[in-house]
Design an enzyme around this catalytic site. Structure first.
Site, mmCIF file in Angstrom:
data_model
loop_
_atom_site.group_PDB
_atom_site.id
_atom_site.type_symbol
_atom_site.label_atom_id
_atom_site.label_comp_id
_atom_site.label_asym_id
_atom_site.label_seq_id
_atom_site.Cartn_x
_atom_site.Cartn_y
_atom_site.Cartn_z
ATOM 1 N N HIS A 579 4.736 20.495 -50.096
ATOM 2 C CA HIS A 579 6.123 20.865 -49.810
ATOM 3 C C HIS A 579 6.988 20.755 -51.059
ATOM 4 O O HIS A 579 7.451 21.751 -51.592
ATOM 5 C CB HIS A 579 6.671 19.990 -48.676
ATOM 6 C CG HIS A 579 8.075 20.312 -48.306
ATOM 7 N ND1 HIS A 579 8.925 19.399 -47.719
ATOM 8 C CD2 HIS A 579 8.827 21.433 -48.459
ATOM 9 C CE1 HIS A 579 10.109 19.951 -47.518
ATOM 10 N NE2 HIS A 579 10.077 21.186 -47.970
ATOM 11 N N HIS A 584 9.242 23.686 -53.898
ATOM 12 C CA HIS A 584 10.553 23.353 -54.461
ATOM 13 C C HIS A 584 10.495 23.312 -55.995
ATOM 14 O O HIS A 584 11.087 24.136 -56.677
ATOM 15 C CB HIS A 584 11.036 21.996 -53.934
ATOM 16 C CG HIS A 584 11.583 22.033 -52.552
ATOM 17 N ND1 HIS A 584 12.934 22.027 -52.274
ATOM 18 C CD2 HIS A 584 10.963 22.069 -51.345
ATOM 19 C CE1 HIS A 584 13.128 22.059 -50.975
ATOM 20 N NE2 HIS A 584 11.942 22.076 -50.375
ATOM 21 N N HIS A 771 7.124 27.986 -47.586
ATOM 22 C CA HIS A 771 8.053 26.863 -47.394
ATOM 23 C C HIS A 771 8.371 26.667 -45.921
ATOM 24 O O HIS A 771 8.426 25.533 -45.424
ATOM 25 C CB HIS A 771 9.337 27.097 -48.180
ATOM 26 C CG HIS A 771 10.344 26.006 -47.975
ATOM 27 N ND1 HIS A 771 11.416 26.151 -47.111
ATOM 28 C CD2 HIS A 771 10.433 24.744 -48.473
ATOM 29 C CE1 HIS A 771 12.123 25.028 -47.103
ATOM 30 N NE2 HIS A 771 11.556 24.164 -47.915
ATOM 31 N N ASN A 775 7.915 23.229 -43.780
ATOM 32 C CA ASN A 775 9.156 22.472 -43.635
ATOM 33 C C ASN A 775 9.650 22.331 -42.202
ATOM 34 O O ASN A 775 10.006 21.240 -41.776
ATOM 35 C CB ASN A 775 10.263 23.124 -44.473
ATOM 36 C CG ASN A 775 11.545 22.326 -44.432
ATOM 37 O OD1 ASN A 775 11.661 21.257 -45.033
ATOM 38 N ND2 ASN A 775 12.531 22.832 -43.692
ATOM 39 N N ILE A 920 16.399 24.133 -47.949
ATOM 40 C CA ILE A 920 16.494 22.801 -47.354
ATOM 41 C C ILE A 920 15.172 22.097 -47.554
ATOM 42 O O ILE A 920 14.152 22.749 -47.749
ATOM 43 C CB ILE A 920 16.861 22.839 -45.855
ATOM 44 C CG1 ILE A 920 17.077 21.426 -45.304
ATOM 45 C CG2 ILE A 920 15.779 23.566 -45.075
ATOM 46 C CD1 ILE A 920 18.195 20.668 -45.985
#
Length: 920
Positions: A579, A584, A771, A775, A920
């Protein structure tokens, strides 16, 4: 295209330009809009690119000018150039909330606007002045009615400005904006009306700062895409100037109002000024390779000159101004809500849960969190508490300093409260849960480690054939390997180098795990063995242990504990590697380089733009409050202060950009093989693999859209190699943003259209679908801590251990004491609930802001329209699959449907939805 029109209504290209803006007037001039000329994409050649012919003046003016042109020319040939008026209509977005200072400055701006401190606009032609070879500029125009509209409360306010142009001005390609007010404002778009070919659109979506703080004029380009070599003469200098401004000079402390994109290492996660316990290694550089992050330029700490001083919550971290969350997102979603959780709820949890009340005493204690709630010592005024955007249901008792926090029931409990206990559900989550990207085909038995035995001692696996032979339905181990029936989730190498340090931490006890799964004739998996390893150099005499499915009550509890340790390993790798690192951190350099090296006019920048939204902001917020020393991740996950060390090790030893695309990743893990007879040229070895099944649909939809886009602008490979901005973007992403791995031979080259398609598809996939898959299931699966404990506090006792008698006397109590404490669990639940939430203004795959005018290339707008239709079709196919009883990993009694890759979603925690970007 016909299918698109049938499903979604009339084509965007059929819409008149007057319908493109909610504020467009119904003047006679707008009725003269011509449809853009269309050339089939598959037949189009870049050298023969057809653009709509744009008259520089309206048809009314042409008629008027023609009737008088003869006498006019005789009177004065030099002054024969006709004049005409165009109107700029600006959409400015108001702030929802203003403090007293902002209100005062707003009123002051309204007053000073009347006396000449205005917002001033200037048009710049795509053409140069033929005589002076300088930019061809219009006379400046002032925004009208600012003071009159200053008290309008609407979300968006339209302003206008009139320009008088010469008929030979040409087509405006840029607008400069000077904000002489005291206050910044958010400019959403500008439309120029008065041309016979229809409005000229300028999508802006940017904050315009006061010239008091940023004297330079802001430049906004029209929506017409241009490769660098095709840039009209009048825009070339502006194109380079805008990029130069955004690159900055790499010096000084960045102000929150800056729009400068630059690189730095991760030297701000620790705070050595608070003491040695808060010091953390610097990530990035030869010693500990890591991707680069956005530079802030803050001063170093007093204690360590190499560490950057921290900005602690609630003060904001620097990201370029346009990367900050829009106010609607701050108000309704992650930033405001996450701040409320971190600054108010978590301290309340700490204050409310006493040191003695550390453990869950029974499973009913966990159930109470959803049914009755957790009593909190609020300690703040009732009115303030109610206004906080806290998650779930928080009720404050009247006339009391206490409140009740009630969590929503996680989705894992919604269809079968006891599903988490079953072996088939444990296995199903490896292919259809929140972390379905670690399972791999077992190619040799026993599995082997890639660690250095000189450093970590003997690394032979303790797994033997006798451990699994009775679980293979009559097959031999070799036969099961040959028939590709055995699968593996292996966290041995990810954890073993850190175990001595982790297990020395207070309240942390864990293993490095391997889990073997067998593929049944029903197409489902079942776990058949778990190997638990400790370092040979550690304090434990027995460093390896194999646990197999239970045969009695005692072995059942041991089996449950072993599965929990696997889930804890899985939760850590999921959060720190799959993740955070892969979606990110590794995406940030590509975003920084895009803003530094590709103009907003560049077609590839326009393609990537929605997939870069908010990523820099959420990453900065993570550095401030989530992955920092003593942050949420360290306090809630097993590795504790060594969390980011595990992330960095994965970057150095595992991460490869060329394997980050879904097909390449599936092939790397042995979960698929190339097969030209299959629809996507790929055959899944585990056919009912929901993440891969749905993911491939989305991957190839993205790839087809990107290929259409790339081939439209780059019909030859030479155009790609000669595109200076494109090459600089990719080169900087690799050589600066991923400098520590830049010498790796596996980096893809960027020489052909297929190279570019592959690179862009991978970036878009990681930013959107990958993602989303990793997530938005965090709370639905992890919100019930026994299903997916983020940390473990006890090893599994063996006969002869001091704790073995306690385990036998009350195995449930021992099991619960091994899970996170009440404080750790409730803190973790509050944060992942927030991180799993969709905001009301979410932009999903297949959607774009200003969908009809984001590009001035009508064919590309139509091609995106087709992509949107394909995404809708995929959503229907996913719904169909979730209702197919033959697909037992996503349909059946007590089985959750797999919806994490279903593209659309309602706001909230929905366990579905694929936003365009990592936001997020």
């Amino acid at each position: 295209m016909g299918l698109a029109k049938e499903i979604m209504g009339r084509s965007l290209i059929d819409c008149s330009s007057s319908s493109l803006s909610p504020f467009a007037p119904t003047s006679s001039k707008l009725s003269l809009v011509r449809r853009p000329v269309m050339v089939p994409l598959q037949q189009k050649k870049r050298g023969l690119r057809v653009r709509p012919v744009v008259a520089a003046i309206s048809e009314d003016l042409v008629k008027k000018s023609s009737s008088t042109s003869s006498s006019f020319a005789e009177d004065n040939e030099e002054n024969s150039t006709a004049k005409f008026t165009v109107t700029a209509r600006l959409i400015v977005r108001n702030k929802h909330k203003e403090d007293l200072k902002e209100t005062f400055v707003k009123q002051l701006d309204a007053i000073t606007d009347r006396i000449g401190r205005n917002v001033v606009l200037e048009l710049i032609s795509t053409e140069l002045d033929p005589k002076t070879k300088a930019l061809k500029r219009s006379k400046r125009a002032v925004l009208k009615d600012w003071s009159k509209k200053s008290n309008i409360k609407a979300e968006k306010v339209q302003y206008s400005a009139d320009f008088t142009l010469d008929s030979d001005f040409g087509l405006p390609g840029a607008i400069t904006v000077s904000n002489k007010h005291q206050r910044e404002f958010f400019l959403e778009s500008i439309a120029l009306e008065g041309f016979a070919s229809g409005p000229v659109h300028f999508p802006c979506n940017s904050w315009v700062q006061s010239t008091k703080h940023h004297p330079a004029k802001r430049i906004f380009f029209s929506n017409e895409p241009y490769l660098p070599s095709e840039t009209p003469p009048g825009l070339r200098a502006l194109r380079e100037r805008e990029l130069k401004d955004q690159r900055g000079d790499g010096k000084g402390v960045r102000k929150l109002s800056d729009r400068i994109y630059d690189y730095d290492i991760y030297n701000d996660l620790g705070n050595p000024d608070k003491g040695i316990d808060y010091a953390r290694p610097i990530l990035g550089g030869e010693k500990i390779p890591y991707p680069r992050r956005c530079r802030t330029g803050r001063e170093s700490t007093y204690t360590d000159s190499n560490a950057e001083s921290r900005v602690e919550k609630p003060s904001p971290m620097y990201v370029p101004r346009d990367e900050q969350f829009e106010e609607s997102k701050q108000k309704t979603f992650s930033y405001g809500r996450l701040k409320a959780v971190l600054h108010t709820l978590v301290p309340s949890l700490k204050a409310s849960i006493s040191a003695e009340n550390r453990d869950f005493s029974a499973f009913t204690d966990i159930d109470i969190l959803y049914k009755e709630g957790l009593l909190l010592k609020v300690g703040i005024q009732d009115e303030i508490w109610r206004r906080l955007p806290l998650p779930r249901v928080v009720t404050k008792f009247q006339e009391s300093s206490e409140g009740l926090l009630r969590y929503d029931t996680p989705k894992i409990l919604s269809k079968d409260k006891f599903a988490w206990l079953r072996d088939d559900e444990f296995a199903r989550q490896a292919i259809a849960g929140v972390n379905p990207v670690n399972i791999e085909l077992l190619k040799e038995f026993p599995p082997k480690s890639n660690l250095d035995p000189e450093t970590y001692g003997p690394l032979e696996s303790a797994l033997k054939e006798e451990h699994i032979l009775g679980q293979l339905h009559g097959m031999s181990v070799q036969q099961a390997l040959e028939e590709k029936k055995l699968f593996l989730v292996d966290y041995h190498d990810a954890y073993l180098p850190f175990l001595n340090r982790i297990n020395a931490l207070d309240g942390r006890n864990t293993y490095a795990t391997r889990t073997i799964f067998f593929l049944t004739s029903e197409g489902t998996l079942k776990p058949i063995a778990i190997e638990l390893s400790l370092p040979p150099s550690g304090p434990c005499k027995r460093t390896k242990r194999v646990v197999t499915p239970p045969v009695d009550a005692t072995s059942n509890w041991i089996w449950q504990l072993a599965k929990s340790h696997v889930c804890s390993n899985d939760a850590g790798v999921h959060q720190l590697v799959n993740h955070w690192l892969r979606t990110h951190a590794c995406m940030e350099p590509f975003i920084l380089a895009a803003h530094r090296q590709m103009s907003a006019m560049h077609p590839i920048f326009k393609l990537l733009d929605p997939h870069m939204r908010y990523t820099l902001e959420i990453n900065a917020l993570a550095r401030q409050s989530l992955i920092n020393a003593d942050g949420v991740i360290e306090s809630c996950f097993t590795p504790g202060r060594y969390c980011m060390d595990i992330s960095a090790a994965a970057y150095k030893n595992f991460w490869r950009f060329d394997k980050e695309g879904l097909p390449a990743d599936l092939i790397r893990r042995g979960m698929a093989v190339p097969d030209p007879t299959q629809p996507h040229g790929l055959k899944l070895l585990l056919e009912d693999y929901p993440y891969a099944q749905d993911g491939l649909l989305i991957w190839f939809a993205i790839e087809n859209w990107v290929r259409t886009y790339v081939n439209h602008y780059y019909p030859t490979s030479t155009m790609i190699t000669n595109d200076t901005e494109l090459q600089l973007w990719y080169s900087e992403s690799v050589n600066v943003g991923h400098a520590d791995l830049s010498d790796a031979e596996w980096w893809p080259k960027l020489e052909t259209s297929e190279d570019l398609v592959s690179i862009l598809t991978t970036i878009i996939w990681l930013s959107s679908a990958q993602h989303a898959a990793l997530n938005f299931g965090q709370y639905p699966y992890g919100g019930y801590v026994p299903n997916r404990p983020p940390l473990m506090r006890r090893h599994i006792p063996e006969q002869g251990d001091p704790e073995y008698e306690n385990f036998q006397a009350d195995p449930q109590k021992y099991f619960l004491s091994a899970l996170p404490s009440l404080l750790q669990a409730t803190k973790f639940m509050a944060v992942v609930d927030t991180l799993s939430t969709h905001s009301p203004d979410e932009e999903y795959l297949g959607e774009r802001q200003q969908q009809s005018i984001w590009s001035g290339d009508a064919e590309i707008v139509e091609a995106f329209f087709e992509f949107s239709v394909e995404i809708q079709r995929i959503e229907k196919e996913i719904e169909k699959r979730n209702s197919d009883p033959s697909l037992k990993n996503r349909c059946g009694a007590g089985v959750l449907p797999y919806e994490l890759l279903a593209p659309s979603s309602e706001p909230g925690v929905t366990c579905r939805g694929v936003p365009n970007s990592v936001s997020i």
